[in-house]
Write an enzyme that holds these catalytic residues in place. Structure first.
Site, PDB file in Angstrom:
ATOM      1  N   TYR A 158      -9.008   8.324   8.536  1.00 25.42           N
ATOM      2  CA  TYR A 158      -7.625   8.427   9.057  1.00 25.42           C
ATOM      3  C   TYR A 158      -7.648   8.307  10.586  1.00 25.42           C
ATOM      4  O   TYR A 158      -6.718   7.832  11.204  1.00 25.42           O
ATOM      5  CB  TYR A 158      -6.957   9.721   8.581  1.00 25.42           C
ATOM      6  N   LYS A 165      -0.714  11.783  14.614  1.00 27.60           N
ATOM      7  CA  LYS A 165       0.115  12.739  13.849  1.00 27.60           C
ATOM      8  C   LYS A 165       0.103  14.123  14.507  1.00 27.60           C
ATOM      9  O   LYS A 165       1.103  14.848  14.452  1.00 27.60           O
ATOM     10  CB  LYS A 165      -0.337  12.824  12.388  1.00 27.60           C
TER      11      LYS A 165
HETATM   12  P1  NAD Z   1       5.789   2.208   4.396  1.00 27.77           P
HETATM   13  O1  NAD Z   1       4.886   1.081   4.736  1.00 27.77           O
HETATM   14  O2  NAD Z   1       6.687   2.046   3.262  1.00 27.77           O
HETATM   15  O3  NAD Z   1       6.623   2.656   5.678  1.00 27.77           O
HETATM   16  C1  NAD Z   1       6.138   2.531   6.997  1.00 27.77           C
HETATM   17  C2  NAD Z   1       7.261   1.947   7.811  1.00 27.77           C
HETATM   18  O4  NAD Z   1       6.920   1.891   9.187  1.00 27.77           O
HETATM   19  C3  NAD Z   1       7.611   0.511   7.378  1.00 27.77           C
HETATM   20  O5  NAD Z   1       8.944   0.435   6.979  1.00 27.77           O
HETATM   21  C4  NAD Z   1       7.378  -0.292   8.642  1.00 27.77           C
HETATM   22  O6  NAD Z   1       8.296  -1.346   8.787  1.00 27.77           O
HETATM   23  C5  NAD Z   1       7.590   0.777   9.692  1.00 27.77           C
HETATM   24  N1  NAD Z   1       7.066   0.393  10.992  1.00 27.77           N
HETATM   25  C6  NAD Z   1       5.778   0.178  11.373  1.00 27.77           C
HETATM   26  N2  NAD Z   1       5.728  -0.244  12.643  1.00 27.77           N
HETATM   27  C7  NAD Z   1       7.021  -0.286  13.100  1.00 27.77           C
HETATM   28  C8  NAD Z   1       7.631  -0.673  14.324  1.00 27.77           C
HETATM   29  N3  NAD Z   1       6.916  -1.102  15.368  1.00 27.77           N
HETATM   30  N4  NAD Z   1       8.985  -0.589  14.428  1.00 27.77           N
HETATM   31  C9  NAD Z   1       9.732  -0.173  13.377  1.00 27.77           C
HETATM   32  N5  NAD Z   1       9.211   0.184  12.202  1.00 27.77           N
HETATM   33  C10 NAD Z   1       7.876   0.119  12.051  1.00 27.77           C
HETATM   34  O7  NAD Z   1       4.804   3.467   4.160  1.00 27.77           O
HETATM   35  P2  NAD Z   1       5.111   5.025   3.968  1.00 27.77           P
HETATM   36  O8  NAD Z   1       3.899   5.560   3.327  1.00 27.77           O
HETATM   37  O9  NAD Z   1       6.430   5.205   3.350  1.00 27.77           O
HETATM   38  O10 NAD Z   1       5.111   5.582   5.478  1.00 27.77           O
HETATM   39  C11 NAD Z   1       6.204   6.268   6.042  1.00 27.77           C
HETATM   40  C12 NAD Z   1       5.745   7.489   6.827  1.00 27.77           C
HETATM   41  O11 NAD Z   1       5.173   8.429   5.937  1.00 27.77           O
HETATM   42  C13 NAD Z   1       4.687   7.206   7.897  1.00 27.77           C
HETATM   43  O12 NAD Z   1       4.963   8.001   9.030  1.00 27.77           O
HETATM   44  C14 NAD Z   1       3.428   7.690   7.234  1.00 27.77           C
HETATM   45  O13 NAD Z   1       2.454   8.068   8.186  1.00 27.77           O
HETATM   46  C15 NAD Z   1       3.960   8.882   6.495  1.00 27.77           C
HETATM   47  N6  NAD Z   1       3.116   9.407   5.427  1.00 27.77           N
HETATM   48  C16 NAD Z   1       2.680   8.588   4.417  1.00 27.77           C
HETATM   49  C17 NAD Z   1       1.875   9.118   3.417  1.00 27.77           C
HETATM   50  C18 NAD Z   1       1.364   8.243   2.304  1.00 27.77           C
HETATM   51  O14 NAD Z   1       0.388   8.621   1.669  1.00 27.77           O
HETATM   52  N7  NAD Z   1       1.991   7.098   2.024  1.00 27.77           N
HETATM   53  C19 NAD Z   1       1.540  10.478   3.427  1.00 27.77           C
HETATM   54  C20 NAD Z   1       2.016  11.278   4.465  1.00 27.77           C
HETATM   55  C21 NAD Z   1       2.805  10.735   5.458  1.00 27.77           C
HETATM   56  O1  0WE Z   2      -0.007   7.630   7.568  1.00 23.73           O
HETATM   57  C1  0WE Z   2      -0.564   7.051   6.663  1.00 23.73           C
HETATM   58  C2  0WE Z   2      -0.888   5.574   6.783  1.00 23.73           C
HETATM   59  C3  0WE Z   2      -0.252   4.927   7.973  1.00 23.73           C
HETATM   60  C4  0WE Z   2      -0.788   3.570   8.320  1.00 23.73           C
HETATM   61  C5  0WE Z   2      -1.204   2.644   7.366  1.00 23.73           C
HETATM   62  C6  0WE Z   2      -1.661   1.396   7.783  1.00 23.73           C
HETATM   63  C7  0WE Z   2      -2.177   0.371   6.809  1.00 23.73           C
HETATM   64  C8  0WE Z   2      -2.053  -1.030   7.351  1.00 23.73           C
HETATM   65  C9  0WE Z   2      -0.862   3.238   9.641  1.00 23.73           C
HETATM   66  N1  0WE Z   2      -1.299   2.029  10.062  1.00 23.73           N
HETATM   67  C10 0WE Z   2      -1.687   1.123   9.165  1.00 23.73           C
HETATM   68  N2  0WE Z   2      -2.128  -0.085   9.626  1.00 23.73           N
HETATM   69  C11 0WE Z   2      -2.360  -1.133   8.820  1.00 23.73           C
HETATM   70  O2  0WE Z   2      -2.791  -2.219   9.275  1.00 23.73           O
HETATM   71  N3  0WE Z   2      -0.935   7.752   5.540  1.00 23.73           N
HETATM   72  C12 0WE Z   2      -0.755   9.186   5.542  1.00 23.73           C
HETATM   73  C13 0WE Z   2      -1.572   7.151   4.359  1.00 23.73           C
HETATM   74  C14 0WE Z   2      -3.051   7.218   4.533  1.00 23.73           C
HETATM   75  O3  0WE Z   2      -3.704   6.313   5.286  1.00 23.73           O
HETATM   76  C15 0WE Z   2      -5.043   6.677   5.291  1.00 23.73           C
HETATM   77  C16 0WE Z   2      -5.214   7.821   4.541  1.00 23.73           C
HETATM   78  C17 0WE Z   2      -3.930   8.179   4.060  1.00 23.73           C
HETATM   79  C18 0WE Z   2      -3.582   9.366   3.214  1.00 23.73           C
HETATM   80  C19 0WE Z   2      -6.130   6.063   5.917  1.00 23.73           C
HETATM   81  C20 0WE Z   2      -7.399   6.611   5.776  1.00 23.73           C
HETATM   82  C21 0WE Z   2      -7.565   7.763   5.039  1.00 23.73           C
HETATM   83  C22 0WE Z   2      -6.485   8.387   4.412  1.00 23.73           C
END
Ligand code: NAD
Ligand code: 0WE
Length: 258
Positions: A158, A165
């Site tokens: 991560y 974060k």
């Molecule tokens: P997602 O890919 O559906 O959403 C991520 C969003 O970020 C996308 O809509 C993308 O367009 C937007 N984004 C990235 N760069 C941007 C920019 N420069 N300007 C505007 N928008 C931008 O994935 P998600 O998992 O729904 O992620 C949403 C949030 O949830 C993130 O903050 C992620 O860290 C957090 N999160 C995700 C998880 C997981 O496991 N998926 C767990 C905990 C927290």
């Molecule tokens: O916040 C996240 C992921 C956010 C994210 C994902 C990507 C994939 C594509 C940010 N940047 C990028 N850049 C890319 O090019 N999570 C909480 C999901 C997540 O991501 C991980 C996790 C978990 C959980 C990455 C490594 C280990 C665990």
């Protein structure tokens, strides 16, 4: 509580990419709770997706571009919002990005540029959109962002996203202090892993979902519906005394010591 706790509220939603997005799960719940919503999309690549999803709440649901790394995009987006709604009550920030290579190797190898980009898009953007939204929140408001446990404990790979974060969660506390006098609350939901676009690119993500199923107290993963319900709670009056917090929606995973 009434069945439509967000009736009469206007919400801004940042971070829908597709129907698996956490932002979409919370947007659906906010809409079901009675809120009117306005959506951003990051760029032309996502425009049609977001327009199509937003239209499920009615053809007139406003949608506008906003790349949160661009100040001029943020200014234009909020000008658009002012033309569509007399006030704003809710803001969801569900946006994160780090360059892919920064999530693959070792944290110690993070470049200056990857560190900058991760913090700009994943943490600073909350400050920028909160500053722009606050003057429109004339009756108070609720700002919600999404975090992850990698902010407080080491989750291998991560990497710089964990550091970003941590900055996001600290920003939630400082924003809560600044905006509290305007009756604007600011909180983060720290979600367990969800199979979204941002997660699917991560190698070993399937193993992480299985690990939570095996080890979290609830022996399962969190659902988009549960994150939606949490989003409604943080937006509605039931959470009126809660600000500056990071609330965990992770099947209890983070309480385990082993
Ligand atoms: P997602 O890919 O559906 O959403 C991520 C969003 O970020 C996308 O809509 C993308 O367009 C937007 N984004 C990235 N760069 C941007 C920019 N420069 N300007 C505007 N928008 C931008 O994935 P998600 O998992 O729904 O992620 C949403 C949030 O949830 C993130 O903050 C992620 O860290 C957090 N999160 C995700 C998880 C997981 O496991 N998926 C767990 C905990 C927290
Ligand atoms: O916040 C996240 C992921 C956010 C994210 C994902 C990507 C994939 C594509 C940010 N940047 C990028 N850049 C890319 O090019 N999570 C909480 C999901 C997540 O991501 C991980 C996790 C978990 C959980 C990455 C490594 C280990 C665990």
């Amino acid at each position: 509580m009434s069945s439509q706790p967000l009736k009469g509220k206007v919400g801004l939603v940042f971070g829908v990419a597709n129907k698996r997005s956490i932002a979409w799960g919370i947007a659906k719940a906010w809409s079901d709770a009675g809120a009117k919503l306005i959506f951003n999309y990051q760029g032309d690549r996502l425009k049609e997706n977001v327009e199509e999803l937003a239209a499920t709440f009615g053809a007139e649901t406003p949608v506008a571009p906003c790349d949160v790394s661009r100040d001029e995009d943020i200014a234009k987006f909020f000008d658009f919002v002012k033309g569509k709604a007399p006030k704003v009550d809710l803001l969801l920030h569900s946006v994160a990005f780090a360059p892919k290579e920064a999530l693959e190797g070792n944290f110690v190898d993070t470049t200056r540029e990857a560190f900058r980009v991760a913090h700009d898009i994943s943490a600073y953007s909350l400050v920028a959109v909160s500053r722009a939204a606050a003057p429109l929140m004339t009756e108070g408001g609720s700002i919600v962002t999404m975090s992850y446990y990698g902010a407080v404990k080491v989750v291998p790979h991560y990497n710089v996203m964990g550091v970003a974060k941590a900055a996001l969660e600290a920003s939630v506390r400082y924003l809560a202090y600044d905006l509290g006098p305007k009756k604007i609350r600011v909180n983060a939901i720290s979600a367990g892993p969800v199979n979204t676009l941002a997660a699917r690119g991560i190698s070993g993500f399937g193993a992480m979902l299985a690990h939570y199923e095996a080890h979290a107290p609830l022996k399962r993963n969190i659902t988009l519906e549960e994150l939606g319900a949490m989003g409604v709670f943080l937006a509605a009056d039931g959470s009126a005394g809660i600000t500056g917090q990071t609330l965990y929606a992770d099947s209890g995973y983070s309480v385990m010591g082993m």
